[in-house]
Design a protein around this motif. Structure first.
Motif, short mmCIF file in Angstrom:
data_model
loop_
_atom_site.label_atom_id
_atom_site.label_comp_id
_atom_site.label_asym_id
_atom_site.label_seq_id
_atom_site.Cartn_x
_atom_site.Cartn_y
_atom_site.Cartn_z
N LEU A 20 -4.44 5.59 -1.97
CA LEU A 20 -3.66 4.37 -1.80
C LEU A 20 -3.83 3.15 -2.53
O LEU A 20 -4.92 3.10 -3.23
CB LEU A 20 -3.94 3.91 -0.46
N CYS B 30 -11.98 -1.11 -0.90
CA CYS B 30 -10.98 -1.51 -1.55
C CYS B 30 -11.50 -2.06 -2.93
O CYS B 30 -12.20 -3.10 -2.97
CB CYS B 30 -10.05 -2.65 -0.97
N THR C 76 -6.03 1.05 5.91
CA THR C 76 -6.70 0.82 4.79
C THR C 76 -7.93 0.13 4.97
O THR C 76 -8.81 -0.01 4.08
CB THR C 76 -5.88 -0.37 4.05
N GLU D 6 -0.60 1.01 8.41
CA GLU D 6 -1.46 0.72 7.10
C GLU D 6 -2.54 -0.14 7.11
O GLU D 6 -3.57 -0.03 6.67
CB GLU D 6 -0.12 0.23 6.08
N TRP E 259 0.85 -1.07 -0.08
CA TRP E 259 0.02 0.08 0.05
C TRP E 259 0.99 1.41 -0.02
O TRP E 259 1.81 1.50 0.78
CB TRP E 259 -0.80 -0.07 1.24
N LYS F 121 -1.96 -0.59 -4.26
CA LYS F 121 -1.06 -1.72 -4.12
C LYS F 121 -0.92 -2.57 -5.21
O LYS F 121 -2.06 -2.79 -6.01
CB LYS F 121 -1.03 -2.29 -2.49
#
Length: 266
Positions: A226, A208, A203, A199, A135, A228
């Motif tokens: 953010l 997400c 998160t 994180e 992330w 990843k």
């Protein structure tokens, strides 16, 4: 051709921190030449190391052919990785006028620049975690301008097992998260070693999203959102293109001479 975005799409970028535009690039003229040249480079490296690649079509060379290469000689795969970012058709793609126009639609009254050292073609091999991006926000590593935009586009169709990019929706509204480069056990270096402080807690606050995409699609991400790497649990490598576009007119960028955080690590 003047690039256009609907007002709704632009609002979604500001609201969520990213947008997914299907078929932004023309497959036959803008994407396929890159795929074809990658296949030729894989074959060149394989011949250099006397590794036999079965006679298959060019897209399969990016999948089965490349996996055959790295199973026999992992360092040969690194040679391919360094070479493909120098393909002229890739450099032409990231310099297309429509990329500049779409940036200026999202960043009003801007002067776009392509971040040197901030563009390339990623090859994410199944089961490898060393080069997975955790992330992160783009700005702390890339700097140059806080109003930058990440351009992300796949070279193979991205399905769930291949590991689409994960994006924490609306996380760009927080501002800049604290980061640490404290050494960890996965041997990550440079920008890969930067970790968001707390994180896991942070998160969990955000939804997400992991958009599935195909060659020709374009995903645009705010420098502060953010995101990843997804986990590749398929049998084939994930081939994607990334480049970062910043704003020359940003005051902080001007004051820092448009440097990135790792400029002295070259």
């Amino acid at each position: 051709i003047k690039m256009e975005l609907t007002n709704k799409t632009i609002r979604n970028f500001y609201k969520n921190g990213y947008i997914h535009i299907p078929d932004f690039f023309e497959y036959k003229t803008e994407i396929q030449p890159i795929q074809d040249n990658i296949a030729e480079i894989i074959l060149l490296v394989a011949r250099k190391h006397k590794i036999k690649i079965p006679s298959i079509n060019k897209l399969d060379i990016l999948k089965e052919g490349f996996m055959n290469l790295v199973r026999i000689n992992r360092k040969a795969g690194a040679e391919v990785y360094d070479a493909v970012k120098q393909i002229p058709e890739f450099l032409q793609l990231i310099s297309l006028k429509k990329n500049q126009e779409i940036f200026q639609l999202l960043r009003k009254n801007s002067m776009p620049g392509v971040a040197e050292g901030g563009y390339g073609i990623r090859i994410d091999i199944p089961g490898e975690s060393k080069f997975e991006a955790p992330w992160h926000q783009e700005y702390p590593a890339q700097m140059r301008s806080i109003d930058g935009v990440v351009f992300w586009s796949p070279l193979l169709e991205i399905f769930k097992e291949l590991g689409p990019v994960h994006i924490a929706e609306k996380s760009h509204k927080y501002g800049i998260f604290d980061v640490t480069n404290k050494k960890n056990d996965d041997e990550k270096k440079g920008a890969y070693a930067l970790r968001i402080v707390n994180e896991e807690c942070i998160t969990k606050k955000y939804t997400c999203n992991a958009p599935l995409s195909k060659p020709g699609d374009l995903i645009l991400m705010d420098y502060l959102v953010l995101h990843k790497s997804g986990k590749n649990i398929s049998k084939f490598p994930r081939w994607t293109m990334q480049w970062r576009v910043f704003n020359f007119l940003n005051k902080d960028g001007i004051n820092s001479s448009w440097q990135n955080l790792f400029v002295h690590e070259k």
